[in-house]
Design a protein around this motif. Sequence first.
Motif, PDB file in Angstrom:
ATOM      1  N   CYS A 192      -6.175  -9.751  -1.808  1.00 16.93           N
ATOM      2  CA  CYS A 192      -5.620 -11.048  -2.186  1.00 16.93           C
ATOM      3  C   CYS A 192      -6.124 -11.432  -3.565  1.00 16.93           C
ATOM      4  N   ILE A 193      -5.428 -12.406  -4.161  1.00 20.55           N
ATOM      5  CA  ILE A 193      -5.752 -12.838  -5.511  1.00 20.55           C
ATOM      6  C   ILE A 193      -5.507 -14.329  -5.624  1.00 20.55           C
ATOM      7  N   THR A 194      -6.419 -15.030  -6.266  1.00 21.21           N
ATOM      8  CA  THR A 194      -6.268 -16.471  -6.423  1.00 21.21           C
ATOM      9  C   THR A 194      -5.148 -16.800  -7.405  1.00 21.21           C
ATOM     10  N   SER A 195      -4.790 -18.075  -7.475  1.00 23.26           N
ATOM     11  CA  SER A 195      -3.619 -18.475  -8.246  1.00 23.26           C
ATOM     12  C   SER A 195      -3.738 -18.115  -9.719  1.00 23.26           C
ATOM     13  N   GLY A 196      -4.929 -18.273 -10.283  1.00 22.48           N
ATOM     14  CA  GLY A 196      -5.126 -17.943 -11.685  1.00 22.48           C
ATOM     15  C   GLY A 196      -5.450 -16.482 -11.934  1.00 22.48           C
ATOM     16  N   GLY A 197      -5.708 -15.742 -10.858  1.00 30.74           N
ATOM     17  CA  GLY A 197      -5.999 -14.324 -10.990  1.00 30.74           C
ATOM     18  C   GLY A 197      -7.457 -13.991 -11.230  1.00 30.74           C
ATOM     19  N   SER A 198      -8.323 -14.994 -11.203  1.00 33.36           N
ATOM     20  CA  SER A 198      -9.718 -14.737 -11.559  1.00 33.36           C
ATOM     21  C   SER A 198     -10.531 -14.144 -10.417  1.00 33.36           C
ATOM     22  N   ASN A 199     -10.115 -14.374  -9.193  1.00 33.88           N
ATOM     23  CA  ASN A 199     -10.853 -13.855  -8.033  1.00 33.88           C
ATOM     24  C   ASN A 199      -9.943 -13.006  -7.158  1.00 33.88           C
ATOM     25  N   VAL A 200     -10.457 -11.842  -6.772  1.00 37.03           N
ATOM     26  CA  VAL A 200      -9.702 -10.938  -5.910  1.00 37.03           C
ATOM     27  C   VAL A 200     -10.608 -10.480  -4.768  1.00 37.03           C
ATOM     28  N   ARG A 201      -9.981 -10.036  -3.706  1.00 36.06           N
ATOM     29  CA  ARG A 201     -10.698  -9.501  -2.551  1.00 36.06           C
ATOM     30  C   ARG A 201      -9.975  -8.242  -2.060  1.00 36.06           C
ATOM     31  N   TYR A 202     -10.761  -7.321  -1.509  1.00 36.83           N
ATOM     32  CA  TYR A 202     -10.199  -6.105  -0.916  1.00 36.83           C
ATOM     33  C   TYR A 202     -10.879  -5.847   0.414  1.00 36.83           C
ATOM     34  N   THR A 203     -10.119  -5.343   1.357  1.00 40.08           N
ATOM     35  CA  THR A 203     -10.757  -4.874   2.568  1.00 40.08           C
ATOM     36  C   THR A 203     -11.525  -3.596   2.260  1.00 40.08           C
ATOM     37  N   GLU A 204     -12.589  -3.355   3.000  1.00 43.50           N
ATOM     38  CA  GLU A 204     -13.488  -2.247   2.691  1.00 43.50           C
ATOM     39  C   GLU A 204     -12.765  -0.910   2.609  1.00 43.50           C
ATOM     40  N   ALA A 205     -11.772  -0.713   3.445  1.00 43.89           N
ATOM     41  CA  ALA A 205     -11.096   0.580   3.529  1.00 43.89           C
ATOM     42  C   ALA A 205     -10.317   0.948   2.272  1.00 43.89           C
ATOM     43  N   VAL A 206     -10.024  -0.030   1.413  1.00 44.77           N
ATOM     44  CA  VAL A 206      -9.215   0.270   0.227  1.00 44.77           C
ATOM     45  C   VAL A 206      -9.967   0.049  -1.071  1.00 44.77           C
ATOM     46  N   LYS A 207     -11.208  -0.393  -0.998  1.00 45.01           N
ATOM     47  CA  LYS A 207     -11.982  -0.630  -2.216  1.00 45.01           C
ATOM     48  C   LYS A 207     -12.108   0.651  -3.025  1.00 45.01           C
ATOM     49  N   GLY A 208     -11.882   0.512  -4.318  1.00 47.57           N
ATOM     50  CA  GLY A 208     -11.959   1.671  -5.199  1.00 47.57           C
ATOM     51  C   GLY A 208     -10.662   2.449  -5.303  1.00 47.57           C
ATOM     52  N   ARG A 209      -9.709   2.166  -4.408  1.00 52.56           N
ATOM     53  CA  ARG A 209      -8.424   2.868  -4.428  1.00 52.56           C
ATOM     54  C   ARG A 209      -7.255   1.941  -4.765  1.00 52.56           C
ATOM     55  N   PHE A 210      -7.321   0.694  -4.322  1.00 51.98           N
ATOM     56  CA  PHE A 210      -6.237  -0.268  -4.529  1.00 51.98           C
ATOM     57  C   PHE A 210      -6.655  -1.289  -5.579  1.00 51.98           C
ATOM     58  N   THR A 211      -5.673  -1.752  -6.358  1.00 50.51           N
ATOM     59  CA  THR A 211      -5.911  -2.786  -7.356  1.00 50.51           C
ATOM     60  C   THR A 211      -4.788  -3.812  -7.282  1.00 50.51           C
ATOM     61  N   ILE A 212      -5.159  -5.077  -7.171  1.00 50.97           N
ATOM     62  CA  ILE A 212      -4.174  -6.154  -7.134  1.00 50.97           C
ATOM     63  C   ILE A 212      -4.157  -6.849  -8.498  1.00 50.97           C
ATOM     64  N   SER A 213      -2.972  -7.293  -8.921  1.00 52.89           N
ATOM     65  CA  SER A 213      -2.857  -7.980 -10.202  1.00 52.89           C
ATOM     66  C   SER A 213      -1.675  -8.924 -10.171  1.00 52.89           C
ATOM     67  N   ARG A 214      -1.705  -9.905 -11.062  1.00 58.46           N
ATOM     68  CA  ARG A 214      -0.624 -10.887 -11.155  1.00 58.46           C
ATOM     69  C   ARG A 214       0.091 -10.757 -12.490  1.00 58.46           C
ATOM     70  N   ASP A 215       1.393 -10.955 -12.452  1.00 60.42           N
ATOM     71  CA  ASP A 215       2.233 -10.988 -13.642  1.00 60.42           C
ATOM     72  C   ASP A 215       2.946 -12.323 -13.621  1.00 60.42           C
ATOM     73  N   HIS A 216       2.329 -13.339 -14.245  1.00 55.96           N
ATOM     74  CA  HIS A 216       2.899 -14.687 -14.173  1.00 55.96           C
ATOM     75  C   HIS A 216       4.242 -14.779 -14.901  1.00 55.96           C
TER      76      HIS A 216
END
Length: 128
Positions: free
Chosen positions: A50-74
Amino acid sequence: QLQLVESGGGLVQPGKSLRLSCTASGSTFRAYVIGWFRQAPGKEREGVSCITSGGSNVRYTEAVKGRFTISRDHANNRVHLEMNDLKPEDTAVYYCAAFPGPFMIDCGLSRPGEYNYWGQGIQVTVSS
């Protein structure tokens, strides 16, 4: 009302990559927290990232850390989930979800009940 549409899913071999996109319409995209959830057959839905509205904070479940990346394109009202080194256990229906939270500092990956807008989901299958 916010509408969410997922795209980019499909069938991929283990070790390969996919990029999921969530396109939002109908409301002020910048004010929403966005999350990706998934549900595999016979399993409960789980938060992926998940990613906050401004994009400054993100979270990943342990199983995907290091493999998945979330980003926003406003500019294009989109959130992307870049998935690398995919594994068979990543196979699931992936859902984009959102809730209004312009000042949230925690995107609430462990609190799916806070998400009140959901896309229809898209299949990701990782198989050789």
